[in-house]
Write a protein that holds these residues in place. Sequence first.
Motif, PDB file in Angstrom:
ATOM      1  N   SER A 238       1.676   0.345  -1.112  1.00 48.87           N
ATOM      2  CA  SER A 238       1.440   1.668  -1.703  1.00 48.87           C
ATOM      3  C   SER A 238       0.855   1.546  -3.106  1.00 48.87           C
ATOM      4  O   SER A 238      -0.050   2.310  -3.490  1.00 48.87           O
ATOM      5  CB  SER A 238       2.749   2.470  -1.733  1.00 48.87           C
ATOM      6  OG  SER A 238       3.235   2.698  -0.433  1.00 48.87           O
ATOM      7  N   GLU A 239       1.362   0.613  -3.873  1.00 50.85           N
ATOM      8  CA  GLU A 239       0.834   0.389  -5.228  1.00 50.85           C
ATOM      9  C   GLU A 239      -0.612  -0.112  -5.161  1.00 50.85           C
ATOM     10  O   GLU A 239      -1.457   0.283  -5.971  1.00 50.85           O
ATOM     11  CB  GLU A 239       1.708  -0.614  -5.980  1.00 50.85           C
ATOM     12  CG  GLU A 239       3.087  -0.089  -6.367  1.00 50.85           C
ATOM     13  CD  GLU A 239       3.038   1.000  -7.429  1.00 50.85           C
ATOM     14  OE1 GLU A 239       1.993   1.160  -8.087  1.00 50.85           O
ATOM     15  OE2 GLU A 239       4.052   1.703  -7.602  1.00 50.85           O
ATOM     16  N   ALA A 240      -0.899  -0.978  -4.198  1.00 45.31           N
ATOM     17  CA  ALA A 240      -2.265  -1.484  -4.041  1.00 45.31           C
ATOM     18  C   ALA A 240      -3.218  -0.346  -3.699  1.00 45.31           C
ATOM     19  O   ALA A 240      -4.366  -0.301  -4.180  1.00 45.31           O
ATOM     20  CB  ALA A 240      -2.294  -2.556  -2.954  1.00 45.31           C
ATOM     21  N   ALA A 241      -2.764   0.588  -2.886  1.00 46.86           N
ATOM     22  CA  ALA A 241      -3.596   1.734  -2.524  1.00 46.86           C
ATOM     23  C   ALA A 241      -3.839   2.638  -3.728  1.00 46.86           C
ATOM     24  O   ALA A 241      -4.963   3.104  -3.969  1.00 46.86           O
ATOM     25  CB  ALA A 241      -2.933   2.519  -1.403  1.00 46.86           C
ATOM     26  N   ALA A 242      -2.784   2.891  -4.499  1.00 46.58           N
ATOM     27  CA  ALA A 242      -2.916   3.746  -5.683  1.00 46.58           C
ATOM     28  C   ALA A 242      -3.881   3.145  -6.699  1.00 46.58           C
ATOM     29  O   ALA A 242      -4.570   3.881  -7.431  1.00 46.58           O
ATOM     30  CB  ALA A 242      -1.545   3.971  -6.321  1.00 46.58           C
ATOM     31  N   ALA A 243      -3.947   1.819  -6.730  1.00 46.20           N
ATOM     32  CA  ALA A 243      -4.797   1.123  -7.696  1.00 46.20           C
ATOM     33  C   ALA A 243      -6.281   1.200  -7.345  1.00 46.20           C
ATOM     34  O   ALA A 243      -7.133   0.742  -8.138  1.00 46.20           O
ATOM     35  CB  ALA A 243      -4.374  -0.340  -7.804  1.00 46.20           C
ATOM     36  N   THR A 244      -6.623   1.774  -6.180  1.00 47.69           N
ATOM     37  CA  THR A 244      -8.039   1.863  -5.799  1.00 47.69           C
ATOM     38  C   THR A 244      -8.724   3.089  -6.406  1.00 47.69           C
ATOM     39  O   THR A 244      -9.886   3.361  -6.100  1.00 47.69           O
ATOM     40  CB  THR A 244      -8.202   1.911  -4.263  1.00 47.69           C
ATOM     41  OG1 THR A 244      -7.622   3.129  -3.752  1.00 47.69           O
ATOM     42  CG2 THR A 244      -7.534   0.717  -3.600  1.00 47.69           C
ATOM     43  N   ASP A 248     -13.981   7.880 -11.762  1.00 44.10           N
ATOM     44  CA  ASP A 248     -14.370   9.262 -11.476  1.00 44.10           C
ATOM     45  C   ASP A 248     -13.314  10.019 -10.682  1.00 44.10           C
ATOM     46  O   ASP A 248     -13.535  11.165 -10.276  1.00 44.10           O
ATOM     47  CB  ASP A 248     -15.699   9.287 -10.726  1.00 44.10           C
ATOM     48  CG  ASP A 248     -15.596   8.655  -9.338  1.00 44.10           C
ATOM     49  OD1 ASP A 248     -14.595   7.952  -9.081  1.00 44.10           O
ATOM     50  OD2 ASP A 248     -16.515   8.866  -8.521  1.00 44.10           O
ATOM     51  N   GLY A 249     -12.153   9.366 -10.437  1.00 39.98           N
ATOM     52  CA  GLY A 249     -11.074  10.003  -9.707  1.00 39.98           C
ATOM     53  C   GLY A 249     -11.135   9.811  -8.203  1.00 39.98           C
ATOM     54  O   GLY A 249     -10.258  10.299  -7.479  1.00 39.98           O
ATOM     55  N   THR A 250     -12.142   9.098  -7.725  1.00 38.16           N
ATOM     56  CA  THR A 250     -12.274   8.846  -6.287  1.00 38.16           C
ATOM     57  C   THR A 250     -11.584   7.532  -5.924  1.00 38.16           C
ATOM     58  O   THR A 250     -11.747   6.521  -6.621  1.00 38.16           O
ATOM     59  CB  THR A 250     -13.755   8.773  -5.874  1.00 38.16           C
ATOM     60  OG1 THR A 250     -14.399  10.009  -6.200  1.00 38.16           O
ATOM     61  CG2 THR A 250     -13.892   8.504  -4.377  1.00 38.16           C
ATOM     62  N   TYR A 251     -10.844   7.560  -4.829  1.00 35.64           N
ATOM     63  CA  TYR A 251     -10.181   6.336  -4.346  1.00 35.64           C
ATOM     64  C   TYR A 251     -11.128   5.598  -3.402  1.00 35.64           C
ATOM     65  O   TYR A 251     -11.639   6.184  -2.437  1.00 35.64           O
ATOM     66  CB  TYR A 251      -8.886   6.685  -3.609  1.00 35.64           C
ATOM     67  CG  TYR A 251      -7.806   7.257  -4.499  1.00 35.64           C
ATOM     68  CD1 TYR A 251      -6.844   6.431  -5.071  1.00 35.64           C
ATOM     69  CD2 TYR A 251      -7.752   8.631  -4.766  1.00 35.64           C
ATOM     70  CE1 TYR A 251      -5.845   6.962  -5.884  1.00 35.64           C
ATOM     71  CE2 TYR A 251      -6.767   9.157  -5.577  1.00 35.64           C
ATOM     72  CZ  TYR A 251      -5.816   8.316  -6.142  1.00 35.64           C
ATOM     73  OH  TYR A 251      -4.840   8.846  -6.949  1.00 35.64           O
ATOM     74  N   LEU A 259      -5.303  10.927  -2.683  1.00 34.32           N
ATOM     75  CA  LEU A 259      -4.629   9.859  -1.934  1.00 34.32           C
ATOM     76  C   LEU A 259      -3.176   9.800  -2.402  1.00 34.32           C
ATOM     77  O   LEU A 259      -2.894   9.543  -3.581  1.00 34.32           O
ATOM     78  CB  LEU A 259      -5.297   8.502  -2.142  1.00 34.32           C
ATOM     79  CG  LEU A 259      -4.622   7.322  -1.420  1.00 34.32           C
ATOM     80  CD1 LEU A 259      -4.700   7.510   0.097  1.00 34.32           C
ATOM     81  CD2 LEU A 259      -5.259   5.993  -1.815  1.00 34.32           C
ATOM     82  N   LEU A 260      -2.276  10.052  -1.495  1.00 33.76           N
ATOM     83  CA  LEU A 260      -0.842   9.908  -1.740  1.00 33.76           C
ATOM     84  C   LEU A 260      -0.372   8.821  -0.784  1.00 33.76           C
ATOM     85  O   LEU A 260      -0.061   9.108   0.379  1.00 33.76           O
ATOM     86  CB  LEU A 260      -0.109  11.229  -1.474  1.00 33.76           C
ATOM     87  CG  LEU A 260      -0.535  12.416  -2.348  1.00 33.76           C
ATOM     88  CD1 LEU A 260       0.095  13.707  -1.850  1.00 33.76           C
ATOM     89  CD2 LEU A 260      -0.165  12.162  -3.799  1.00 33.76           C
ATOM     90  N   PRO A 261      -0.342   7.580  -1.246  1.00 36.54           N
ATOM     91  CA  PRO A 261      -0.104   6.463  -0.337  1.00 36.54           C
ATOM     92  C   PRO A 261       1.146   6.578   0.531  1.00 36.54           C
ATOM     93  O   PRO A 261       1.122   6.248   1.711  1.00 36.54           O
ATOM     94  CB  PRO A 261      -0.014   5.257  -1.276  1.00 36.54           C
ATOM     95  CG  PRO A 261      -0.849   5.654  -2.446  1.00 36.54           C
ATOM     96  CD  PRO A 261      -0.600   7.119  -2.614  1.00 36.54           C
TER      97      PRO A 261
END
Length: 600
Positions: A238-244, A248-251, A259-261
């Motif tokens: 989940s942390e890895a996903a949030a770090a993407t 510009d605010g795009t994951y 994105l809410l992992p």
Amino acid sequence: MKKKAFALLLAFSFAAGLLAGCHGRYVDPYATTVAPPETTPAATESAPEETGSTEESAAPVSYRYTLPDTLDTSKKFTLKFWAKNDTNMTQVKIYQKAIEDFQALYPNITVELRRYNDYGKIYQDVITNIGTHTTPNICISYPDHIATYLSGEDVVVPLDGLLEDPRFGLGGSELKFDSPTKDEIVPEYLAECYVQDGIYALPYMRSSEALYINEDFVKKLGYEIPDVITWDWIWEVSEAAAATKGSDGTYSLNNQKTLLPFIYKSTDNMMIQMLRQKKAGYNAADGSIYIFNDTTRSLLFEIADHVKSGAFSTFKISSYPGNFFNAGQCIFAIDSTAGATWIGSEAPLTEIPADKVVHFNTVVRPIPQFDPEEPQMISQGPSVCLFWKDDPQEVLASWLFMQFLLTNSVQIAYSQTEGYVPVTTKAQQDPAYTDYLSRAGEDNSTYYDVKIKATEMVLENIGNTFTTPVFNGSATLRESAGQMIENVATSIRRKQTVDDAYIDKLYSDMISLYHLDLYGTIKDEPEPVKEPETNEAGETAEVPATTAAEKETTAPSDPKDLGPLPAGARALLISLAAVWVLLGAAWLIGRIRAGKKKHA
């Protein structure tokens, strides 16, 4: 004025009902479920059995119902059946079909169905109707709720004797349908229906929580999905996903700005299961409350860190996890298996537009664990209870319909509507049910693969499920367990500091807000159970019997010192005081109005 008088009378009736449940048979307060003496499970490792007085163990005055010798078929009965359906018309039709089939067998019995879409509303309506003696005959409910109903006298019928009656009990000779026997009810599910001093419900359906995973996203992040998910693993991914998230605010993971992992629907269950897996205290059947402990504190701090990074959110804060999951805006969604038809790219039910659904592969796993070698997951799902009526024949008619809900035709049909599991081995082993499970993926409705995968996960983990002890107030305690997570998450999002002082105040606020000190006794976290001593050969050492002299030395020095009033008694006195204040206010208002009219 009549309405005010009725409200006061209702309040007084409910307060008086509290008086019925202050004392009763002692049960092991740390048992996973409260069972009869011969089948009570061993104490959990997190909480040793206390010694001393058992007078604070709240249990109702129990009047055992005696079945009539026969059903009076010359008499007409109209039964009220209150049930919940998840806004699912298929479930409604199954209830209606069950009623039609039952009435064809018993033409003198009419069953009226009242539908709800929320268990809490059923609970509130039953509480209201207890005071006016207008409860339904049969009601879909949860043990937490039943424990509160039992605060009154002659409210819920104890089923211990009815189950084994050779004529009208489970599998009885006088039944006009093929009822399962008591031995054909899954033992773990029947054990969940023990409340305080006996069986006060029958299980109807069972489910658990499942972890629904977007496999495509997990692989894109460079991870593989293990068979048993740990909390460390899910937090890391989940942390890895949030770090993407880009500047510009795009994951980059999903090429969206949202994105809410990881989203958890029921934070009540989240906290309760985490504590169970950690072997930490939560509650006990005697009303002891252990949740406000150091383990809870550390879990709240950990959750706060993941909220701060954007890796975790909840249903109450962000909305239904299935919507984000289906839109490719969530990797991990934890929800009930009874909601499986709403989750996944091909889900037959959805709340988002079709053009917003992202296509991916959904994997189903049990909830995350702290110890993969000892998985623990909550057992949930509706039970059905039987209410007292003045006419024993009416109660018998109700009991017959209640049993009919456990027949294979009802159990199999209803379980197929969601990720439910039939509560009888008779239904689980029926060829029609095993055929249903074998056809996963044949379509995206009856045989929707995510739903059947969730069902199979529950079936495979029946031995790993648990429930928490229930008492009058345990439903409120459950709410507070989840609310602590919600408060912490909300505070973090508001940039507030969550530290020890915050948690101390949170604990105090929860006790005050939910009146937990009135329902139960707030205690320190119990110490782990000590392993029995063994000799050199590895044999368990015998514990010497307590002598009469030793017992005498441990007796209270002052027999008149009975300790503090039980929580139920304290709640009763406060309720009675409030009622008298209301009565006094009503009388005073009446006198003032009379005076005004006199001088008008």
